[in-house]
Design a protein around this motif. Structure first.
Motif, PDB file in Angstrom:
ATOM      1  N   SER A 138       0.843  -1.190   0.000  1.00  0.00           N
ATOM      2  CA  SER A 138       0.000   0.000   0.000  1.00  0.00           C
ATOM      3  C   SER A 138       0.881   1.243   0.000  1.00  0.00           C
ATOM      4  CB  SER A 138      -0.903   0.006   1.239  1.00  0.00           C
ATOM      5  OG  SER A 138      -0.136   0.223   2.408  1.00  0.00           O
ATOM      6  N   PRO A 139       0.403   2.339  -0.613  1.00  0.00           N
ATOM      7  CA  PRO A 139       1.193   3.560  -0.664  1.00  0.00           C
ATOM      8  C   PRO A 139       1.646   4.045   0.714  1.00  0.00           C
ATOM      9  CG  PRO A 139      -0.666   3.699  -2.166  1.00  0.00           C
ATOM     10  CD  PRO A 139      -0.856   2.452  -1.367  1.00  0.00           C
ATOM     11  N   ASP A 140       0.755   3.993   1.713  1.00  0.00           N
ATOM     12  CA  ASP A 140       1.119   4.474   3.049  1.00  0.00           C
ATOM     13  C   ASP A 140       2.230   3.631   3.654  1.00  0.00           C
ATOM     14  OD1 ASP A 140      -0.727   6.479   2.869  1.00  0.00           O
ATOM     15  OD2 ASP A 140      -2.300   5.388   3.951  1.00  0.00           O
ATOM     16  N   GLU A 141       2.096   2.305   3.533  1.00  0.00           N
ATOM     17  CA  GLU A 141       3.128   1.426   4.075  1.00  0.00           C
ATOM     18  C   GLU A 141       4.451   1.609   3.333  1.00  0.00           C
ATOM     19  OE1 GLU A 141       1.441  -2.399   3.684  1.00  0.00           O
ATOM     20  OE2 GLU A 141       0.315  -2.335   5.582  1.00  0.00           O
ATOM     21  N   ARG A 166       5.544   4.345   1.821  1.00  0.00           N
ATOM     22  CA  ARG A 166       6.177   5.608   2.210  1.00  0.00           C
ATOM     23  C   ARG A 166       6.801   5.509   3.590  1.00  0.00           C
ATOM     24  NH1 ARG A 166       1.862   7.906  -0.841  1.00  0.00           N
ATOM     25  NH2 ARG A 166       0.479   7.811   0.964  1.00  0.00           N
ATOM     26  N   ALA A 167       6.104   4.816   4.516  1.00  0.00           N
ATOM     27  CA  ALA A 167       6.650   4.661   5.865  1.00  0.00           C
ATOM     28  C   ALA A 167       7.943   3.852   5.840  1.00  0.00           C
ATOM     29  CB  ALA A 167       5.614   3.985   6.762  1.00  0.00           C
ATOM     30  N   LYS A 178      10.703   5.998   4.301  1.00  0.00           N
ATOM     31  CA  LYS A 178      11.181   7.036   5.217  1.00  0.00           C
ATOM     32  C   LYS A 178      12.148   6.467   6.228  1.00  0.00           C
ATOM     33  CE  LYS A 178       9.519  10.594   8.390  1.00  0.00           C
ATOM     34  NZ  LYS A 178       8.312  11.232   8.997  1.00  0.00           N
ATOM     35  N   TRP A 188       9.021   4.322  -3.589  1.00  0.00           N
ATOM     36  CA  TRP A 188       7.932   4.654  -2.658  1.00  0.00           C
ATOM     37  C   TRP A 188       8.118   6.051  -2.085  1.00  0.00           C
ATOM     38  CZ3 TRP A 188       9.043  -0.804  -0.572  1.00  0.00           C
ATOM     39  CH2 TRP A 188       8.248  -1.735  -1.252  1.00  0.00           C
TER      40      TRP A 188
END
Length: 516
Positions: free
Chosen positions: A436-439, A441-442, A445, A515
């Protein structure tokens, strides 16, 4: 400019001498098989000059010169005056006065370079004239058909998505020529067909110096090649663009076809930009008064919902205008009308050329089944291009980054154009799409946190990984020394605490960068 339809289409003299029914044969003068005959004129006047326009096959039975001691001087003057009148050839009829072609006439035609054809006793002059007119009529019909077909294909090319290169391509094909769009000082902006030798190209470029403001043309030769240039500027313009042609032959129909192309190219390189000026001004006013890009964009794209960003770098040795030194070699500051021609080639009026750098926005029509819309950006002569994916107006900053990244890859790989890869919508899912995009990006980061505040290291890592760990190609893409690349990658490995030689590490970092 030449007339669109020449008044007469000539036929070679060989059309007559090869006709067995006529029985004509050349008996004196230079080889006249390819001599152009425009008409037939029969005359028994002793001086033909007042009665000829030029290009005629002059038919005579020699009634004006009876056999005798003075006929040598007579035939000498007759051949001389026929040449002065522009006669293409002389046809001499056997009977009723002479039983054969006088030897003095043969000698005179040899001296004056006038093809002399014997007309047999049983061949009336009217049969020769009829054969010429039939051949002229047939060739004129073929020429008009060729002109009509060329007009249709050139007009269709001008109506396409990339009209300038399309028109040049059709013109080169129709004329069996090299067609080139030239800047005011002779620089080559776009071309089609097989390029001629360098000396012919240099001579063609020099002919642009003979063009005057407004419609004008100039012609020359380079060996056996025919050279022509046609000014594309309107009345009052100081430095017009030009259409250049280099071909092994040139005739009236070739000139007529070229004239059609000149009209179309003039419209494409001038009026397209003028028609878009009002909308661009309106969009600029809205932006300066605080409107968002989403509000201003509809004024520019004719209903386009998304845009592709294009970044370009002029290749070494290309360009026009004032010289300057760019990071990749010599560039020439672009003439504004040359910029218009380049914009037409890209299919957009939204273009900015600053020395050796190019930026453009290409409107993308509503998408089809793949959702990407109708986007077609072709390579442009003299430029290396990077093209982003279609993005909405509020995503132009992302498109900007993608276009720059694609340009760097194009420069490193020495390719004329690189497009940013599609993101997978409508296609089979790739590995990155399973997270998923949120995972993603996390994870990116956390994984790349040691590189925060070091954009030079991040970009070097991204380019190095995209080029399969090539030090040299990464150095070319980033315009730095290969030792600098090695030092930065070593620093990245130290900050991340990873050995970047391992394929698993590289793969994980690549997805993290994607990502991120």
């Amino acid at each position: 400019m030449q007339e669109l339809v020449p008044p007469t289409v000539p036929v070679p003299l060989s059309v007559l001498t090869d006709d067995a029914e006529l029985g004509l044969r050349q008996v004196a003068g230079p080889d006249g098989r390819e001599t152009s005959v425009y008409s037939v004129h029969t005359s028994e006047m002793a001086d033909p000059l007042p009665y000829l326009l030029g290009g005629e096959l002059l038919l005579s039975a020699g009634v004006h010169c009876e056999p005798g001691p003075d006929q040598g001087a007579h035939w000498e003057r007759y051949a001389q005056r026929s040449v002065e009148a522009g006669a293409a050839a002389l046809g001499f009829g056997i009977a009723p006065v002479h039983d054969e072609v006088p030897a003095e006439l043969k000698d005179a035609c040899d001296r004056h370079g006038l093809p002399l054809v014997e007309v047999p006793r049983d061949t009336p002059f009217t049969a020769v004239a009829r054969s010429v007119w039939q051949a002229i009529t047939q060739r004129r019909h073929q020429a008009l058909r060729r002109l009509s077909e060329s007009q249709q294909t050139l007009a269709a090319a001008a109506a396409g998505p990339h009209p300038v290169p399309a028109v040049l391509g059709q013109l080169a094909q129709r004329l069996d020529a090299w067609a080139v769009l030239l800047s005011p000082d002779g620089g080559e902006l776009a071309s089609a067909g097989t390029a001629p030798p360098d000396d012919a190209r240099a001579e063609l470029a020099s002919l642009t110096g003979l063009l005057r403001p407004g419609p004008s043309s100039a012609a020359g030769t380079a060996g056996e090649l025919h050279l022509s240039v046609y000014g594309l500027g309107g009345v009052g313009r100081r430095k017009p663009l030009a259409l250049g042609l280099c071909a092994p032959h040139r005739d009236g129909i070739d000139g007529a076809i070229a004239t059609v192309a000149v009209v179309l190219l003039t419209l494409l390189t001038e009026r397209r930009a003028a028609a878009a000026g009002e909308q661009r001004s309106a969009a600029l006013v809205r932006l300066m008064l605080g409107a968002s890009a989403e509000e201003a964009a509809p004024l520019l794209g004719g209903g386009a919902q998304r845009w592709a960003v294009v970044h370009g770098r002029r290749r070494r040795g290309h360009g026009t205008g004032a010289r300057g030194d760019g990071p990749t070699g010599t560039w020439h500051e672009e003439d504004p009308f040359s910029t218009t021609a380049l914009a037409a080639g890209l299919g957009t009026t939204l273009i900015d050329v600053d020395g050796g750098e190019l930026r453009a926005l290409v409107p993308v029509g509503d998408g089809g089944a793949d959702g990407e819309g109708s986007l077609s950006v072709d390579p442009q002569q003299g430029w290396t291009l990077g093209v982003s994916r279609p993005v909405p107006a509020d995503g132009l900053d992302r498109g900007e980054r993608e276009a720059r990244r694609a340009l760097r890859r194009a420069l490193a790989e020495r390719r004329p154009l690189v497009r940013e890869a599609a993101d997978g919508e409508g296609e089979l899912a790739d590995v990155a799409s399973l997270v998923s995009p949120d995972e993603g990006r996390a994870l990116a980061k956390a994984r790349l946190a040691p590189l925060d505040g070091r954009p030079d290291l991040v970009e070097t890592l991204r380019m190095w990984l995209s080029l399969n760990g090539s030090w040299d190609r990464t150095a070319v893409a980033l315009e730095i020394h290969r030792n600098t690349v090695r030092q930065r990658i070593a620093r990245v490995g130290a900050l991340l605490g990873q050995d970047l030689a391992g394929p698993d590490v590289r793969m994980e970092l690549w997805f993290a960068l994607k990502w991120r």
